[in-house]
Design an enzyme around this catalytic site. Sequence first.
Site, PDB file in Angstrom:
ATOM      1  N   ASP A   1       0.752  -1.143   0.037  1.00 21.25           N
ATOM      2  CA  ASP A   1      -0.043  -0.070   0.004  1.00 21.25           C
ATOM      3  C   ASP A   1       0.737   1.205   0.074  1.00 21.25           C
ATOM      4  O   ASP A   1       2.281   1.214   0.035  1.00 21.25           O
ATOM      5  CB  ASP A   1      -0.845  -0.066   1.254  1.00 21.25           C
ATOM      6  CG  ASP A   1      -0.129  -0.349   2.427  1.00 21.25           C
ATOM      7  OD1 ASP A   1       1.068  -0.560   2.431  1.00 21.25           O
ATOM      8  OD2 ASP A   1      -1.042  -1.026   3.417  1.00 21.25           O
TER       9      ASP A   1
ATOM     10  N   ASN B   1      -7.244  -1.900  14.505  1.00 23.40           N
ATOM     11  CA  ASN B   1      -8.811  -2.256  14.130  1.00 23.40           C
ATOM     12  C   ASN B   1      -8.941  -3.468  13.007  1.00 23.40           C
ATOM     13  O   ASN B   1     -10.044  -3.704  12.422  1.00 23.40           O
ATOM     14  CB  ASN B   1      -9.039  -1.057  13.328  1.00 23.40           C
ATOM     15  CG  ASN B   1      -8.632  -0.508  11.815  1.00 23.40           C
ATOM     16  OD1 ASN B   1      -7.662  -1.347  11.554  1.00 23.40           O
ATOM     17  ND2 ASN B   1      -9.209   0.318  11.299  1.00 23.40           N
TER      18      ASN B   1
ATOM     19  N   HIS C   1      -7.291  -4.166  10.251  1.00 24.04           N
ATOM     20  CA  HIS C   1      -7.034  -4.086   8.800  1.00 24.04           C
ATOM     21  C   HIS C   1      -5.632  -4.532   8.485  1.00 24.04           C
ATOM     22  O   HIS C   1      -4.839  -4.891   9.192  1.00 24.04           O
ATOM     23  CB  HIS C   1      -7.038  -2.575   8.399  1.00 24.04           C
ATOM     24  CG  HIS C   1      -5.824  -1.658   8.943  1.00 24.04           C
ATOM     25  ND1 HIS C   1      -5.789  -0.305   9.043  1.00 24.04           N
ATOM     26  CD2 HIS C   1      -4.294  -2.118   8.924  1.00 24.04           C
ATOM     27  CE1 HIS C   1      -4.446   0.085   9.308  1.00 24.04           C
ATOM     28  NE2 HIS C   1      -3.689  -0.991   9.332  1.00 24.04           N
TER      29      HIS C   1
ATOM     30  N   GLU D   1      -9.807  -1.604   5.228  1.00 26.03           N
ATOM     31  CA  GLU D   1     -10.470  -1.149   6.483  1.00 26.03           C
ATOM     32  C   GLU D   1     -11.457  -1.946   6.760  1.00 26.03           C
ATOM     33  O   GLU D   1     -12.305  -2.417   5.777  1.00 26.03           O
ATOM     34  CB  GLU D   1     -10.650   0.214   6.430  1.00 26.03           C
ATOM     35  CG  GLU D   1      -9.389   1.273   6.125  1.00 26.03           C
ATOM     36  CD  GLU D   1      -8.472   1.244   7.463  1.00 26.03           C
ATOM     37  OE1 GLU D   1      -8.734   0.625   8.294  1.00 26.03           O
ATOM     38  OE2 GLU D   1      -7.774   2.068   7.462  1.00 26.03           O
TER      39      GLU D   1
END
Length: 268
Positions: A67, A136, A138, A143
Amino acid sequence: MEIIIAKNQEEVSKIAASQIIKEINKKKCFVLGLATGDTPLDTYKELIKAYKNGKVDFKDVKTFNLDEYLNIGKNDVNSYNYYMHHNLFDHINIKSENIHLLSSDSKDFRNTAIKYDKLINENNGIDLQILGIGINGHIGFNEPDNKLLLDTHITDLAQKTLEQNSKFFPDIYKMPKQAITMGLGTIMRAKKILLLVTGERKAPVIAKCLRNNEINTDIPASTLLLHNNLTILLDEEAASIYLKEKKMKENENFNKKYPNYKREFNTA
Ligand code: F6R
């Protein structure tokens, strides 16, 4: 799925590097998927050390990064382009034409994304994908959402991710709010996946991910449980809640099976 629990971050990095080296040495043209962030930093240091000691050669290794933030200059110290050169590529004998990073300043991100997946396919996919996990859940920048995308795409960063990564920027308002990321299809097509999880702050999310043996789009990393060659490498801090819950479940199962032998497992 294999779960390995190592003592600490240092041990995790040593084990991760030795697994990566073993895989690279098995195959002539090796395709390595790379992650950034805090977690793999020491693994990259171990890889550099191994290269300098002649234990691994990156001459025929191709890399694809997971990414990149959008609209960040590639020489910006917070770009993943900068991170990769600074923390790995500048110290090993990888050929520049074999390095593939998602472009942070393209005018046509849609086209960039399509070309990236095509290039990965043309190279017969990723042999080994290294991953970290966000607090979280991801992976890459996939996400939590009610749907997860398969291909490389543009995404809005979740509030938790902005908070998690803002420490690298002067303040949260100055950090990019969007990123381009490999999708879960691209990640899941990797032949082998190595998920690295270290530190106490990751304990809740990895426990949640492994708790019910189910896939949940609120925890994108849970998708990995479908992969047939997944290794999760944790340190003791990251594994703490998962291990506690595992012992409690074993305790419950034992007591159900042998109601006359009430037994307490040490869950400390
Ligand atoms: C980075 C990436 C992210 C990180 C994750 C964990 O390329 O794709 O998913 O792996 O945010 O980051 P750290 O390791 O900094 O806790």
